[in-house]
Design an enzyme around this catalytic site. Structure first.
Site, PDB file in Angstrom:
ATOM      1  N   GLU A 190       0.817  -1.223   0.000  1.00  0.00           N
ATOM      2  CA  GLU A 190       0.000   0.000   0.000  1.00  0.00           C
ATOM      3  C   GLU A 190       0.851   1.273   0.000  1.00  0.00           C
ATOM      4  O   GLU A 190       0.392   2.340   0.396  1.00  0.00           O
ATOM      5  CB  GLU A 190      -0.942   0.011   1.220  1.00  0.00           C
ATOM      6  CG  GLU A 190      -1.694  -1.287   1.453  1.00  0.00           C
ATOM      7  CD  GLU A 190      -2.639  -1.643   0.310  1.00  0.00           C
ATOM      8  OE1 GLU A 190      -2.796  -0.825  -0.605  1.00  0.00           O
ATOM      9  OE2 GLU A 190      -3.211  -2.745   0.338  1.00  0.00           O
ATOM     10  N   ASP A 382      -2.540  -1.264  -9.696  1.00  0.00           N
ATOM     11  CA  ASP A 382      -2.749  -2.661  -9.332  1.00  0.00           C
ATOM     12  C   ASP A 382      -2.879  -3.475 -10.607  1.00  0.00           C
ATOM     13  O   ASP A 382      -3.673  -3.142 -11.496  1.00  0.00           O
ATOM     14  CB  ASP A 382      -4.027  -2.820  -8.502  1.00  0.00           C
ATOM     15  CG  ASP A 382      -3.884  -2.265  -7.100  1.00  0.00           C
ATOM     16  OD1 ASP A 382      -2.755  -2.240  -6.584  1.00  0.00           O
ATOM     17  OD2 ASP A 382      -4.910  -1.866  -6.511  1.00  0.00           O
TER      18      ASP A 382
END
Length: 565
Positions: A190, A382
């Site tokens: 993250e 992502d």
């Protein structure tokens, strides 16, 4: 003349879900990722390679995902999954033909051919070995594969340095086992970053910044969110408590920097050495995510995936669960969606790839003209966004790479390759943060998830005590200690608080966390008893058969590392 460099940085991660159930939560997460993202991406990259296209790409595959993608049981279950998809498409062809729905017959046939081609690629082009297929691309210099923390733990909220080191060391060892050499760079889970700090003014217990742990395991590069580079905290100021209204960790007092001068220009177009602690030696670099190119994909309002001709993700057939509709219009009710037209979407892929390639060229040229510096654009996403969420996304990546490879102004690169040729000239002090909500820790620490963290921290400390008690252990006790360490890594996964916060699988995530926590304490308590009885070893083996990731894990990686500065 080349004016700057570009690389996609794709972050691939899925929760650990081997033997953890099937639809709607469990192994099908992996099966969907393989079918819709990883296999199409491999096909696209191998196609480019066979064309002679000199592309470059940076892709992170988290250690826990790597372990699962290499697992024979998961790959065996994937075979069943894709065969079922082919059968569903075949059944839809017959069903729609009987209903005289000619366009739906065509679309069902489109899916049948697509799945059959992917099945053939899996078995014949890649010999049912996804990780080796990525490894070959890296060995041939086409891509760089990044590592991550072993189970994608959210490192800024991990309390004990032993667990940060254990997560990173285990991830590095897994990478070496699968890819044949140490990683050069890492995608921090993250983009979560923590600078060096003292836990209190009086005791001055020193805890180093994340960059020090990376240096300790031989990693020289990581990535950060845009605001962490362009808007870093002034040197010497305390970050205060964890950002946001919820906090259960002590106030953090930053450590004065050694021989530090703020750079005159903070930009994501340049790399920086990172320094947040007492040590003057700098050996770890950071690259920030380029926001302008990122918004072309991430933006809900004007990002490419929202184009009306692309396939609609959310509407699925009530019988086969296949997706036969296009976006059609902004915020349109699902019942009003029009049928999907692959040829329309293919046209938009070309259009959007040309726009993106032009944008990259313009941005790099503009930076070069204004600063006389050879910059880089890091376009970070992502991986699962492409193919899974944005059905046409992999085709778009393929076409962008093809166009940029032919560019006169843009140099395709890997991230570490760029750092090797253009090392940082300035040192930067990063602020604490992430690429989560508002750039804070809130997604993982909030009113719904704060109950997890004291349990995680208690387990971390217990693992430290086990490592201290057993500097060396018998083979049987070593197995028990290693399984305890394995369960600790799994319960630390950022997936559990993330799924609880988003509500995507709240009960499932809480259950998975509690199960790994229970198994950890069971193994730890056996070790504390000092008796590795036959029944204990049998129980340990049964847990390993469920959680068989990281077979070379070493519990001694979790030895206490805290000290006084």
């Amino acid at each position: 003349m080349k004016k700057g460099a570009f690389t996609f940085v794709l972050h691939s991660h899925l929760p650990y879900c081997r033997k953890a159930g099937r639809w709607p939560h469990g192994e099908e997460w992996l099966h969907e990722g393989i079918l819709e993202t990883y296999l199409p991406l491999l096909n696209a990259l191998y196609d480019l390679k066979e064309e002679g296209c000199p592309f470059k790409l940076t892709i992170g595959i988290t250690p826990v995902l790597t372990e699962q993608l290499a697992d024979p049981l998961i790959l065996k279950h994937f075979q069943v999954f894709i065969e079922d998809k082919i059968e569903r498409a075949c059944d839809d062809v017959d069903r729609f033909r009987k209903q005289e729905e000619s366009h739906l017959v065509y679309l069902a046939g489109f899916y049948r051919e697509l799945y059959e081609e992917l099945h053939d690629s899996f078995e014949n082009r890649f010999q049912a070995d996804i990780i080796s297929a990525f490894k070959k691309l890296q060995d041939e210099g086409c891509i760089e594969i990044l590592t991550s923390a072993a189970t994608h733990a959210y490192l800024p909220l991990v309390e004990h340095d032993s667990s940060i080191y254990g997560q990173l060391r285990t991830g590095v060892e897994s990478y070496k086992r699968h890819f044949g050499h140490p990683p050069r760079a890492i995608w921090l889970p993250e983009c979560g970053y923590r600078p060096a700090f003292y836990t209190s003014k009086s005791q001055k217990i020193y805890q180093p910044g994340i960059e020090q742990f990376l240096a300790d395991v031989g990693i020289g590069l990581f990535f950060s969110e845009t605001h962490m580079v362009e808007g870093g905290e002034p040197v010497g100021k305390a970050t205060g408590a964890v950002i946001g209204p919820y906090s259960n960790i002590p106030k953090r007092y930053l450590v004065p920097k050694a021989e530090y001068t703020e750079p005159t220009m903070k930009t994501t177009y340049l790399p920086y050495w990172v320094q947040s602690g007492k040590e003057p030696t700098i050996s770890v670099a950071v690259l920030g995510r380029n926001n302008r190119t990122g918004m072309q994909v991430w933006s809900a309002d004007w990002g490419y995936p929202g184009d009306f001709d692309y396939r609609e993700f959310h509407k699925k057939d009530g019988v086969s669960v296949l997706q036969y509709w296009r976006v059609t219009g902004a915020k349109l009710d699902l019942g009003l969606k029009d049928c999907y037209h692959p040829d329309w979407a293919a046209y938009k892929v070309q259009e959007h790839a040309s726009h993106y390639a032009g944008l990259v060229s313009d941005l790099l040229n503009d930076f070069y003209q204004k600063n006389s510096r050879f910059g880089i654009i890091i376009a970070a996403y992502d991986t699962e966004l492409f193919g899974h969420w944005w059905f046409e996304g992999v085709s778009w990546i393929k076409e962008v790479l093809r166009q940029l490879a032919a560019s006169d102004t843009v140099e395709l690169t890997t991230a570490s390759g760029f750092i090797e040729r253009h090392p940082p000239e300035d040192v930067l002090s990063l602020k604490e943060g992430s690429w989560g909500q508002a750039g804070t820790h809130f997604t993982w620490l909030n009113a719904d998830t704060e109950w997890l963290w004291p349990l995680i921290h208690e387990a971390e400390l217990k693992m430290e005590r086990l490592a201290a008690r057993y500097p060396t252990a018998s083979s049987g006790m070593t197995r028990i200690l290693n399984q305890a360490a394995r369960e600790l890594l799994l319960l630390q996964s950022s997936d559990w608080p993330f799924l609880i916060t988003t509500g995507q699988a709240k009960e499932y995530a809480a259950s998975r966390f509690q199960e790994h926590l229970r198994r950890f304490h069971e193994m730890a308590d056996i070790a504390l008893s000092g008796k590795a009885a036959k029944s204990a070893l049998s129980l340990c083996q049964s847990y390993y058969e469920l959680d068989n990731v990281f077979p070379d894990i070493d519990y001694r990686s979790f030895t206490s590392r805290e000290g006084k500065g």
